[in-house]
Scaffold this motif. Structure first.
Motif, PDB file in Angstrom:
ATOM      1  N   ASP A  42      38.004  19.292  12.576  1.00 26.91           N
ATOM      2  CA  ASP A  42      37.872  20.129  11.378  1.00 26.91           C
ATOM      3  C   ASP A  42      37.388  21.530  11.758  1.00 26.91           C
ATOM      4  OD1 ASP A  42      38.610  17.954   9.953  1.00 26.91           O
ATOM      5  OD2 ASP A  42      36.804  17.830   8.709  1.00 26.91           O
ATOM      6  N   ARG A  43      36.488  21.585  12.730  1.00 20.75           N
ATOM      7  CA  ARG A  43      35.915  22.880  13.116  1.00 20.75           C
ATOM      8  C   ARG A  43      37.007  23.805  13.664  1.00 20.75           C
ATOM      9  NH1 ARG A  43      34.482  25.219  17.552  1.00 20.75           N
ATOM     10  NH2 ARG A  43      35.001  23.392  18.787  1.00 20.75           N
ATOM     11  N   VAL A  44      37.843  23.259  14.568  1.00 21.15           N
ATOM     12  CA  VAL A  44      38.919  24.084  15.153  1.00 21.15           C
ATOM     13  C   VAL A  44      39.906  24.495  14.058  1.00 21.15           C
ATOM     14  CG1 VAL A  44      40.849  24.072  16.790  1.00 21.15           C
ATOM     15  CG2 VAL A  44      38.666  23.060  17.447  1.00 21.15           C
ATOM     16  N   LEU A  45      40.216  23.561  13.166  1.00 19.84           N
ATOM     17  CA  LEU A  45      41.154  23.889  12.076  1.00 19.84           C
ATOM     18  C   LEU A  45      40.600  25.010  11.199  1.00 19.84           C
ATOM     19  CD1 LEU A  45      42.475  20.435  10.782  1.00 19.84           C
ATOM     20  CD2 LEU A  45      43.834  22.272  11.762  1.00 19.84           C
ATOM     21  N   ILE A  46      39.340  24.869  10.812  1.00 15.97           N
ATOM     22  CA  ILE A  46      38.742  25.889   9.927  1.00 15.97           C
ATOM     23  C   ILE A  46      38.741  27.251  10.618  1.00 15.97           C
ATOM     24  CG2 ILE A  46      36.560  26.666   8.874  1.00 15.97           C
ATOM     25  CD1 ILE A  46      36.008  23.772   8.102  1.00 15.97           C
ATOM     26  N   ASN A  47      38.308  27.282  11.882  1.00 14.36           N
ATOM     27  CA  ASN A  47      38.241  28.569  12.589  1.00 14.36           C
ATOM     28  C   ASN A  47      39.626  29.191  12.751  1.00 14.36           C
ATOM     29  OD1 ASN A  47      35.495  28.502  12.805  1.00 14.36           O
ATOM     30  ND2 ASN A  47      35.476  27.549  14.833  1.00 14.36           N
ATOM     31  N   GLY A  48      40.613  28.367  13.081  1.00  9.70           N
ATOM     32  CA  GLY A  48      41.975  28.878  13.289  1.00  9.70           C
ATOM     33  C   GLY A  48      42.577  29.405  11.996  1.00  9.70           C
ATOM     34  N   ILE A  49      42.411  28.649  10.917  1.00  7.54           N
ATOM     35  CA  ILE A  49      42.993  29.075   9.635  1.00  7.54           C
ATOM     36  C   ILE A  49      42.286  30.348   9.139  1.00  7.54           C
ATOM     37  CG2 ILE A  49      43.341  28.416   7.215  1.00  7.54           C
ATOM     38  CD1 ILE A  49      43.664  25.490   8.242  1.00  7.54           C
ATOM     39  N   TYR A  50      40.987  30.391   9.344  1.00  8.01           N
ATOM     40  CA  TYR A  50      40.210  31.578   8.948  1.00  8.01           C
ATOM     41  C   TYR A  50      40.692  32.805   9.740  1.00  8.01           C
ATOM     42  CZ  TYR A  50      35.985  34.344   7.915  1.00  8.01           C
ATOM     43  OH  TYR A  50      35.104  35.308   7.506  1.00  8.01           O
ATOM     44  N   TYR A  51      40.977  32.584  11.018  1.00 12.84           N
ATOM     45  CA  TYR A  51      41.499  33.659  11.874  1.00 12.84           C
ATOM     46  C   TYR A  51      42.813  34.204  11.284  1.00 12.84           C
ATOM     47  CZ  TYR A  51      43.999  35.629  15.907  1.00 12.84           C
ATOM     48  OH  TYR A  51      44.737  36.440  16.729  1.00 12.84           O
ATOM     49  N   VAL A  52      43.707  33.291  10.890  1.00  8.90           N
ATOM     50  CA  VAL A  52      45.004  33.719  10.341  1.00  8.90           C
ATOM     51  C   VAL A  52      44.803  34.485   9.030  1.00  8.90           C
ATOM     52  CG1 VAL A  52      47.226  32.910   9.405  1.00  8.90           C
ATOM     53  CG2 VAL A  52      46.261  31.817  11.431  1.00  8.90           C
ATOM     54  N   LEU A  53      43.947  33.944   8.171  1.00 13.11           N
ATOM     55  CA  LEU A  53      43.715  34.613   6.880  1.00 13.11           C
ATOM     56  C   LEU A  53      43.223  36.039   7.096  1.00 13.11           C
ATOM     57  CD1 LEU A  53      42.028  31.722   4.834  1.00 13.11           C
ATOM     58  CD2 LEU A  53      44.315  32.671   4.511  1.00 13.11           C
ATOM     59  N   TYR A  71      41.952  41.736   0.981  1.00 12.94           N
ATOM     60  CA  TYR A  71      40.981  40.809   0.380  1.00 12.94           C
ATOM     61  C   TYR A  71      39.718  40.709   1.226  1.00 12.94           C
ATOM     62  CZ  TYR A  71      45.236  39.206  -1.936  1.00 12.94           C
ATOM     63  OH  TYR A  71      46.403  39.149  -2.637  1.00 12.94           O
ATOM     64  N   GLU A  72      38.640  40.360   0.552  1.00  7.00           N
ATOM     65  CA  GLU A  72      37.399  40.088   1.271  1.00  7.00           C
ATOM     66  C   GLU A  72      37.288  38.577   1.430  1.00  7.00           C
ATOM     67  OE1 GLU A  72      33.187  41.502   0.217  1.00  7.00           O
ATOM     68  OE2 GLU A  72      34.579  43.205  -0.024  1.00  7.00           O
ATOM     69  N   ILE A  73      37.757  38.120   2.561  1.00  3.05           N
ATOM     70  CA  ILE A  73      37.940  36.673   2.728  1.00  3.05           C
ATOM     71  C   ILE A  73      36.652  36.008   3.190  1.00  3.05           C
ATOM     72  CG2 ILE A  73      39.209  34.963   4.119  1.00  3.05           C
ATOM     73  CD1 ILE A  73      41.346  37.338   4.211  1.00  3.05           C
ATOM     74  N   ASN A  74      36.347  34.843   2.637  1.00  2.85           N
ATOM     75  CA  ASN A  74      35.233  34.073   3.192  1.00  2.85           C
ATOM     76  C   ASN A  74      35.766  32.802   3.845  1.00  2.85           C
ATOM     77  OD1 ASN A  74      35.137  32.045   0.890  1.00  2.85           O
ATOM     78  ND2 ASN A  74      34.677  33.949  -0.215  1.00  2.85           N
ATOM     79  N   LYS A  75      34.921  32.200   4.650  1.00  2.00           N
ATOM     80  CA  LYS A  75      35.361  31.070   5.474  1.00  2.00           C
ATOM     81  C   LYS A  75      35.334  29.773   4.654  1.00  2.00           C
ATOM     82  CE  LYS A  75      34.304  29.497  10.135  1.00  2.00           C
ATOM     83  NZ  LYS A  75      33.447  29.736  11.281  1.00  2.00           N
ATOM     84  N   PRO A  76      36.344  28.905   4.808  1.00  2.00           N
ATOM     85  CA  PRO A  76      36.298  27.626   4.081  1.00  2.00           C
ATOM     86  C   PRO A  76      35.035  26.851   4.449  1.00  2.00           C
ATOM     87  CG  PRO A  76      38.416  27.892   5.202  1.00  2.00           C
ATOM     88  CD  PRO A  76      37.548  29.017   5.651  1.00  2.00           C
ATOM     89  N   ASP A  77      34.399  26.242   3.447  1.00  2.00           N
ATOM     90  CA  ASP A  77      33.213  25.442   3.760  1.00  2.00           C
ATOM     91  C   ASP A  77      33.544  23.959   3.894  1.00  2.00           C
ATOM     92  OD1 ASP A  77      33.688  25.005   1.092  1.00  2.00           O
ATOM     93  OD2 ASP A  77      31.773  25.789   0.371  1.00  2.00           O
ATOM     94  N   ARG A  78      34.751  23.555   3.424  1.00  2.00           N
ATOM     95  CA  ARG A  78      35.166  22.151   3.537  1.00  2.00           C
ATOM     96  C   ARG A  78      36.672  22.096   3.636  1.00  2.00           C
ATOM     97  NH1 ARG A  78      34.445  19.385  -1.524  1.00  2.00           N
ATOM     98  NH2 ARG A  78      33.648  21.223  -2.589  1.00  2.00           N
ATOM     99  N   ILE A  79      37.168  21.095   4.330  1.00  2.00           N
ATOM    100  CA  ILE A  79      38.619  20.884   4.307  1.00  2.00           C
ATOM    101  C   ILE A  79      38.921  19.394   4.136  1.00  2.00           C
ATOM    102  CG2 ILE A  79      39.175  22.865   5.771  1.00  2.00           C
ATOM    103  CD1 ILE A  79      39.732  20.908   8.052  1.00  2.00           C
ATOM    104  N   ASN A  80      40.148  19.116   3.728  1.00  2.00           N
ATOM    105  CA  ASN A  80      40.651  17.742   3.695  1.00  2.00           C
ATOM    106  C   ASN A  80      42.083  17.831   4.191  1.00  2.00           C
ATOM    107  OD1 ASN A  80      41.011  15.040   3.175  1.00  2.00           O
ATOM    108  ND2 ASN A  80      39.883  15.138   1.242  1.00  2.00           N
ATOM    109  N   ARG A  81      42.471  16.991   5.131  1.00  2.00           N
ATOM    110  CA  ARG A  81      43.782  17.201   5.755  1.00  2.00           C
ATOM    111  C   ARG A  81      44.575  15.909   5.882  1.00  2.00           C
ATOM    112  NH1 ARG A  81      43.014  16.620  11.413  1.00  2.00           N
ATOM    113  NH2 ARG A  81      41.059  17.527  11.885  1.00  2.00           N
ATOM    114  N   SER A  82      45.893  16.086   5.992  1.00  2.50           N
ATOM    115  CA  SER A  82      46.755  14.914   6.156  1.00  2.50           C
ATOM    116  C   SER A  82      46.923  14.599   7.636  1.00  2.50           C
ATOM    117  CB  SER A  82      48.131  15.195   5.546  1.00  2.50           C
ATOM    118  OG  SER A  82      48.793  16.211   6.268  1.00  2.50           O
ATOM    119  N   GLN A  83      47.259  13.342   7.918  1.00  6.33           N
ATOM    120  CA  GLN A  83      47.570  12.930   9.298  1.00  6.33           C
ATOM    121  C   GLN A  83      48.725  11.939   9.258  1.00  6.33           C
ATOM    122  OE1 GLN A  83      43.511  11.822  10.656  1.00  6.33           O
ATOM    123  NE2 GLN A  83      43.803  13.400  12.217  1.00  6.33           N
ATOM    124  N   TRP A  84      49.815  12.348   8.633  1.00  2.21           N
ATOM    125  CA  TRP A  84      50.918  11.402   8.397  1.00  2.21           C
ATOM    126  C   TRP A  84      51.546  10.910   9.688  1.00  2.21           C
ATOM    127  CZ3 TRP A  84      50.515   9.464   3.907  1.00  2.21           C
ATOM    128  CH2 TRP A  84      50.074  10.234   2.835  1.00  2.21           C
TER     129      TRP A  84
END
Ligand SMILES: Cc1cc2nc3c(=O)[nH]c(=O)nc-3n(C[C@H](O)[C@H](O)[C@H](O)COP(=O)(O)OP(=O)(O)OC[C@H]3O[C@@H](n4cnc5c(N)ncnc54)[C@H](O)[C@@H]3O)c2cc1C
Length: 474
Positions: A391-402, A410-423
């Motif tokens: 989750d940590r790597v995902l949050i940091n990477g997605i935040y980087y892209v945003l 926009y004044e973007i803030n970092k996600p504080d929680r995520i929920n993800r699929s693993q199909w």
């Protein structure tokens, strides 16, 4: 994108195949929409000796609506695709749940430079003209979706912007985005896997109806008659056994009763008259050879191999504060220099032949009734690896892209929680939705799907193991 049409075929055949005489024992394998539809229809028709075995700790299968933020978000099936000839629509149309969705047609560039809105929309409209999920195309059988889209997109862009080198260059660099978008519809890892001509047909009407924050799971509640109220609910809860994976299916064509014995992960065995098998084609690809005894016919194994199955990944992001306005989402495309620069910026993160995982994120959408939640979409051959990231790597990477794409506006803030699929990683799915490859039998005759759906029968030619679910319908 495959829809849950297969339900209509399944519901139609159930009442004709089983005979109420002697209340036969029926085991449904899988509590996804096909399994729930089968079991509820059987109960409605008076069959009592029905059991549903589900490997996961929940029902729903590839319908996965999770409460996240202020509403339900769908990490699996999300939209009701169409209002005509669509059993999902027919089942819920009187309840005033479904709403029209407007998807964003606005592009953002990795350099942060603002893309003109009119130009963005033009490119989107060209993409929508070139590619539709409906495969009713007059093209050679061997052509893949990738061949078809690449050629037609290229040609159209040259015709439209050939006189303007700068616009043409920018338009052509959306090809990578286009590929990711198509993969989102097809569910394949590469756009050179699905056939350009296929038997999938769009329903009429609105193809992108959302569940207004209630989640696609509502369809399960409707099937079980728990929605709109529980007064008339079917006695199905006691029939479903969760956390019990089917390992072996032994069938005997010579027996007219108790013809199938099913062994499970918890050591239990069920001997029944009929089985309805609903797990995904991904499960069959991995286990068909070892699961059935005697083994399935060669032709069945061949179609299991030929029907395509890949994956996409969705990540629901919750932000402490909403930073966007009334947009419906954001679509990203990268310059090749910026793709390289990610490798410098995120040197520890996984990459695929010099392409960082974060560049597989191509779109972020808003979701209904959920003001602080966005859904990120990843497609492509790197999805199995991305599913494994923490989750940590995902949050940091997605935040980087945003930040890279949107921080000028926009004044973007970092996600504080995520929920993800693993199909893909989940052995009870191994992917998202099936597609016809160029190897599939197509057309009006015997298709790969009809071969897959052909039941295993006894000596009296009565079905003892039936195959249902998403991949049994084009
Ligand atoms: C990301 C994503 C997006 C989608 N978007 C849409 C959309 O917008 N609109 C739409 O209409 N459809 C969409 N779909 C497709 C839709 O979800 C599927 O078509 C539908 O869920 C298929 O239902 P099913 O019952 O055939 O299979 P599943 O939903 O896969 O159900 C099969 C069940 O069998 C269980 N199972 C597997 N192996 C075993 C075993 N050995 N023993 C016991 N149980 C087992 C599984 O756990 C599962 O619960 C999407 C799917 C995904 C993943």
């Amino acid at each position: 994108m495959k829809t849950i049409f297969s339900l209509s075929t399944l519901l139609a055949c159930i009442s004709t195949v089983f005979c109420l005489r002697n209340d036969p024992s029926i085991l449904v394998i899988g509590a996804g929409p096909a399994g729930i539809a089968a079991a509820t229809r059987l109960l409605e028709r008076g069959f009592k000796n029905v059991t549903v075995l589900e490997a996961e700790s929940r029902i729903g299968g590839r319908i996965l609506s999770v409460k996240f933020g202020d509403a339900f978000v769908d990490l699996g099936a999300q939209w009701c695709h169409g209002e005509e000839d669509n059993v999902v629509y027919d089942l819920v149309k009187d309840f005033n749940i479904l709403r029209h969705s407007t998807l964003s047609k606005k592009f953002y560039h990795s350099s942060g430079k603002v893309i003109d809105e009119g130009f963005s929309e033009e490119i989107f409209n060209i993409m929508d003209e070139v590619y539709t999920a409906d495969g009713n195309r007059h093209v050679p059988d061997y052509l893949t979706v990738g061949d078809y889209c690449k050629q037609n997109f290229n040609e159209t862009l040259h015709q439209k912007y050939g006189h303007d080198r700068e616009k043409l260059g920018l338009a052509l660099s959306t090809m990578d985005y286009f590929q990711h978008k198509v993969l989102g519809f097809e569910g394949s890892f590469s756009w050179y896997e699905p056939a350009a001509k296929n038997d999938y047909r769009d329903c009429g009407g609105d193809l992108q109806l959302n569940w207004n924050g209630l989640g696609y799971k509502t369809i399960l509640e409707v099937l079980m008659r728990k929605y709109p109220n529980k007064i008339r609910q079917l006695p199905i809860d006691t029939k479903i056994i969760l956390n019990n994976e089917v390992r072996k299916i032994r069938w005997n064509e010579n027996l007219l009763k108790n013809a199938v014995t099913v062994s499970c992960s918890d050591g239990t065995e069920y001997t029944v008259d009929h089985v309805i098998f609903t797990p995904s084609i991904g499960v069959l690809k991995e286990r068909a050879y070892t699961m059935f005894e005697p083994r399935l016919s060669d032709i069945k194994h061949q179609v299991i191999g030929n029907i395509g199955f890949g994956s996409v990944m969705k990540v629901a992001l919750h932000f402490p504060k909403r930073w966007w306005g009334d947009e419906n989402g954001f679509n990203f495309f990268w310059s090749s220099e910026d793709k390289w620069s990610v490798l410098r910026d995120l040197p520890e993160d996984p990459n695929w032949i010099g392409t960082s995982w974060v560049t597989y994120l191509y779109a972020i959408e808003t979701t209904e009734k959920n003001p602080k939640v966005l859904i990120a979409w990843f497609t492509g051959n790197f999805v199995p690896v991305i599913e494994q990231l923490s989750d940590r790597v995902l949050i940091n990477g997605i935040y980087y892209v945003l930040k890279k794409f949107l921080s000028q506006e926009y004044e973007i803030n970092k996600p504080d929680r995520i929920n993800r699929s693993q199909w893909y990683s989940n052995p009870h799915f191994r992917g998202v939705y099936s597609f016809q490859t160029v190897k599939c039998k197509r057309g009006n005759g015997v298709t790969s799907e009809t071969i897959l759906a052909t039941p295993l029968t006894n000596v009296e030619n009565r079905p003892i193991v039936q195959f249902a679910g998403e991949a049994t319908h084009p």
